[in-house]
Design a protein around this motif. Sequence first.
Motif, PDB file in Angstrom:
ATOM      1  N   SER A  49       0.838  -1.214   0.000  1.00 32.85           N
ATOM      2  CA  SER A  49       0.000   0.000   0.000  1.00 32.85           C
ATOM      3  C   SER A  49       0.870   1.259   0.000  1.00 32.85           C
ATOM      4  O   SER A  49       0.496   2.264  -0.600  1.00 32.85           O
ATOM      5  CB  SER A  49      -0.996   0.006   1.161  1.00 32.85           C
ATOM      6  N   ASP A  50       2.045   1.223   0.655  1.00 30.69           N
ATOM      7  CA  ASP A  50       2.979   2.345   0.570  1.00 30.69           C
ATOM      8  C   ASP A  50       3.403   2.572  -0.879  1.00 30.69           C
ATOM      9  O   ASP A  50       3.412   3.706  -1.374  1.00 30.69           O
ATOM     10  CB  ASP A  50       4.245   2.096   1.398  1.00 30.69           C
ATOM     11  N   LEU A  51       3.785   1.486  -1.564  1.00 27.30           N
ATOM     12  CA  LEU A  51       4.191   1.617  -2.968  1.00 27.30           C
ATOM     13  C   LEU A  51       3.069   2.200  -3.807  1.00 27.30           C
ATOM     14  O   LEU A  51       3.283   3.111  -4.603  1.00 27.30           O
ATOM     15  CB  LEU A  51       4.603   0.253  -3.534  1.00 27.30           C
ATOM     16  N   GLU A  52       1.875   1.656  -3.634  1.00 27.07           N
ATOM     17  CA  GLU A  52       0.738   2.141  -4.409  1.00 27.07           C
ATOM     18  C   GLU A  52       0.502   3.637  -4.181  1.00 27.07           C
ATOM     19  O   GLU A  52       0.238   4.383  -5.121  1.00 27.07           O
ATOM     20  CB  GLU A  52      -0.510   1.332  -4.045  1.00 27.07           C
ATOM     21  N   TYR A  53       0.622   4.082  -2.946  1.00 29.40           N
ATOM     22  CA  TYR A  53       0.454   5.500  -2.627  1.00 29.40           C
ATOM     23  C   TYR A  53       1.513   6.348  -3.355  1.00 29.40           C
ATOM     24  O   TYR A  53       1.184   7.332  -4.019  1.00 29.40           O
ATOM     25  CB  TYR A  53       0.553   5.731  -1.114  1.00 29.40           C
ATOM     26  N   PHE A  54       2.784   5.972  -3.237  1.00 27.46           N
ATOM     27  CA  PHE A  54       3.849   6.761  -3.864  1.00 27.46           C
ATOM     28  C   PHE A  54       3.805   6.684  -5.384  1.00 27.46           C
ATOM     29  O   PHE A  54       4.132   7.650  -6.065  1.00 27.46           O
ATOM     30  CB  PHE A  54       5.222   6.349  -3.334  1.00 27.46           C
ATOM     31  N   PHE A  55       3.385   5.549  -5.928  1.00 28.76           N
ATOM     32  CA  PHE A  55       3.266   5.429  -7.377  1.00 28.76           C
ATOM     33  C   PHE A  55       2.150   6.313  -7.926  1.00 28.76           C
ATOM     34  O   PHE A  55       2.194   6.732  -9.076  1.00 28.76           O
ATOM     35  CB  PHE A  55       2.989   3.981  -7.795  1.00 28.76           C
ATOM     36  N   SER A  56       1.135   6.597  -7.121  1.00 33.82           N
ATOM     37  CA  SER A  56       0.022   7.427  -7.593  1.00 33.82           C
ATOM     38  C   SER A  56       0.429   8.890  -7.753  1.00 33.82           C
ATOM     39  O   SER A  56      -0.236   9.642  -8.446  1.00 33.82           O
ATOM     40  CB  SER A  56      -1.169   7.320  -6.631  1.00 33.82           C
ATOM     41  N   LYS A  57       1.529   9.279  -7.124  1.00 36.09           N
ATOM     42  CA  LYS A  57       2.052  10.645  -7.222  1.00 36.09           C
ATOM     43  C   LYS A  57       2.975  10.753  -8.431  1.00 36.09           C
ATOM     44  O   LYS A  57       3.539   9.760  -8.882  1.00 36.09           O
ATOM     45  CB  LYS A  57       2.836  11.025  -5.953  1.00 36.09           C
ATOM     46  N   LYS A  58       3.139  11.960  -8.936  1.00 32.09           N
ATOM     47  CA  LYS A  58       4.072  12.180 -10.045  1.00 32.09           C
ATOM     48  C   LYS A  58       5.504  11.956  -9.555  1.00 32.09           C
ATOM     49  O   LYS A  58       5.933  12.528  -8.559  1.00 32.09           O
ATOM     50  CB  LYS A  58       3.921  13.611 -10.580  1.00 32.09           C
ATOM     51  N   ILE A  59       6.222  11.097 -10.264  1.00 31.85           N
ATOM     52  CA  ILE A  59       7.637  10.863  -9.987  1.00 31.85           C
ATOM     53  C   ILE A  59       8.419  11.664 -11.021  1.00 31.85           C
ATOM     54  O   ILE A  59       8.435  11.317 -12.202  1.00 31.85           O
ATOM     55  CB  ILE A  59       7.985   9.359 -10.046  1.00 31.85           C
ATOM     56  N   LYS A  60       9.038  12.734 -10.584  1.00 32.89           N
ATOM     57  CA  LYS A  60       9.717  13.653 -11.500  1.00 32.89           C
ATOM     58  C   LYS A  60      11.079  13.136 -11.944  1.00 32.89           C
ATOM     59  O   LYS A  60      11.568  13.499 -13.007  1.00 32.89           O
ATOM     60  CB  LYS A  60       9.886  15.021 -10.829  1.00 32.89           C
ATOM     61  N   GLU A  61      11.703  12.307 -11.112  1.00 29.57           N
ATOM     62  CA  GLU A  61      13.044  11.837 -11.415  1.00 29.57           C
ATOM     63  C   GLU A  61      13.032  10.800 -12.537  1.00 29.57           C
ATOM     64  O   GLU A  61      12.097  10.024 -12.673  1.00 29.57           O
ATOM     65  CB  GLU A  61      13.686  11.236 -10.150  1.00 29.57           C
ATOM     66  N   GLU A  62      14.100  10.780 -13.310  1.00 35.04           N
ATOM     67  CA  GLU A  62      14.261   9.866 -14.445  1.00 35.04           C
ATOM     68  C   GLU A  62      14.551   8.430 -14.006  1.00 35.04           C
ATOM     69  O   GLU A  62      14.210   7.481 -14.695  1.00 35.04           O
ATOM     70  CB  GLU A  62      15.418  10.375 -15.323  1.00 35.04           C
ATOM     71  N   VAL A  63      15.212   8.273 -12.848  1.00 30.03           N
ATOM     72  CA  VAL A  63      15.654   6.959 -12.377  1.00 30.03           C
ATOM     73  C   VAL A  63      14.932   6.626 -11.073  1.00 30.03           C
ATOM     74  O   VAL A  63      14.863   7.449 -10.165  1.00 30.03           O
ATOM     75  CB  VAL A  63      17.182   6.946 -12.139  1.00 30.03           C
ATOM     76  N   ILE A  64      14.418   5.389 -11.004  1.00 37.93           N
ATOM     77  CA  ILE A  64      13.793   4.879  -9.783  1.00 37.93           C
ATOM     78  C   ILE A  64      14.625   3.691  -9.318  1.00 37.93           C
ATOM     79  O   ILE A  64      14.866   2.752 -10.081  1.00 37.93           O
ATOM     80  CB  ILE A  64      12.340   4.420 -10.031  1.00 37.93           C
ATOM     81  N   ILE A  65      15.058   3.739  -8.049  1.00 33.03           N
ATOM     82  CA  ILE A  65      15.839   2.642  -7.473  1.00 33.03           C
ATOM     83  C   ILE A  65      15.060   2.037  -6.303  1.00 33.03           C
ATOM     84  O   ILE A  65      14.630   2.759  -5.410  1.00 33.03           O
ATOM     85  CB  ILE A  65      17.218   3.126  -6.981  1.00 33.03           C
ATOM     86  N   PHE A  66      14.890   0.719  -6.338  1.00 31.02           N
ATOM     87  CA  PHE A  66      14.281  -0.016  -5.246  1.00 31.02           C
ATOM     88  C   PHE A  66      15.408  -0.691  -4.475  1.00 31.02           C
ATOM     89  O   PHE A  66      16.150  -1.502  -5.035  1.00 31.02           O
ATOM     90  CB  PHE A  66      13.300  -1.066  -5.764  1.00 31.02           C
TER      91      PHE A  66
END
Length: 191
Positions: A49-66
Motif C-alpha cells: 500500500s505504501d508503494l501504491e500511494y507513492f506510485f500514484s504521485k508524479k515521480i519527476k526523477e528519471e531513475v527509480i531505485i528499489f
Amino acid sequence: MINGVRVFDTVLDGKNIKDTVSRNSADFWKPFCKSACWNFSHERVHSLSDLEYFFSKKIKEEVIIFSGHGDENGFYLSNGECFNGQDLKSFPKKNHDKIVIFSSCLIGKNEDLAQELKSYFSAKALFSYRHLMYDRFCFLNESILLTSIEHKFNRGRQSFTLNDFFDFQVETDFMKNMNGKYVKLHPMVMT
C-alpha cells in the motif's frame, strides 16, 4: 539526460521488524546525486500500500531505485509482502518511461520476473542483479551504470541500448568477483 534519482528504500533486518532505520541507501545516493548535479528524493516504503500511494504521485526523477531484499519471486517489503509487478493497480502513465533499478538480490536471475516488472513500469530499461549482492557493490555498480548512461545522453544519444549495456559489463567485468568468488557472469542484467 538523467535529471534525478528517486529511491524507494525498505528495511532489511527481518529479525527486528520494529527497526525502521537499518537500511538507508539515501546516505549514499543523496551526496552522489548532488555531486552529479542530479535531483534526489527518497521514500521509505514498508508495504504494497505504501508503494501504491507513492506510485500514484508524479515521480519527476528519471531513475527509480528499489533498495531492499529480493529473490527470484520479487522485491520484499518490511512487512514481508512481495512486489512482483502483479500486486498493484496499474502503474500510472504519468510515471512511465523511467529507468528502473532493483538494488536487491536475485531478481535478475528470473528473466520472466524482470520482464514482468519492466512491463509493469513501462520502463525504458530495468536493471537488476542475478546474484546475491552486498550493498556496497550495488552502489558501485549502479553509480558507474548511471554515470555511463549520463555520458551517452551528454553525447547526444537518445537511449541506452543493450549494446551500451554490454559495453558497461565489459568495462566493469573486473569487479564481478569483488562481491563473491568464482563469479563467471556479470552480476547485473538489463531487461
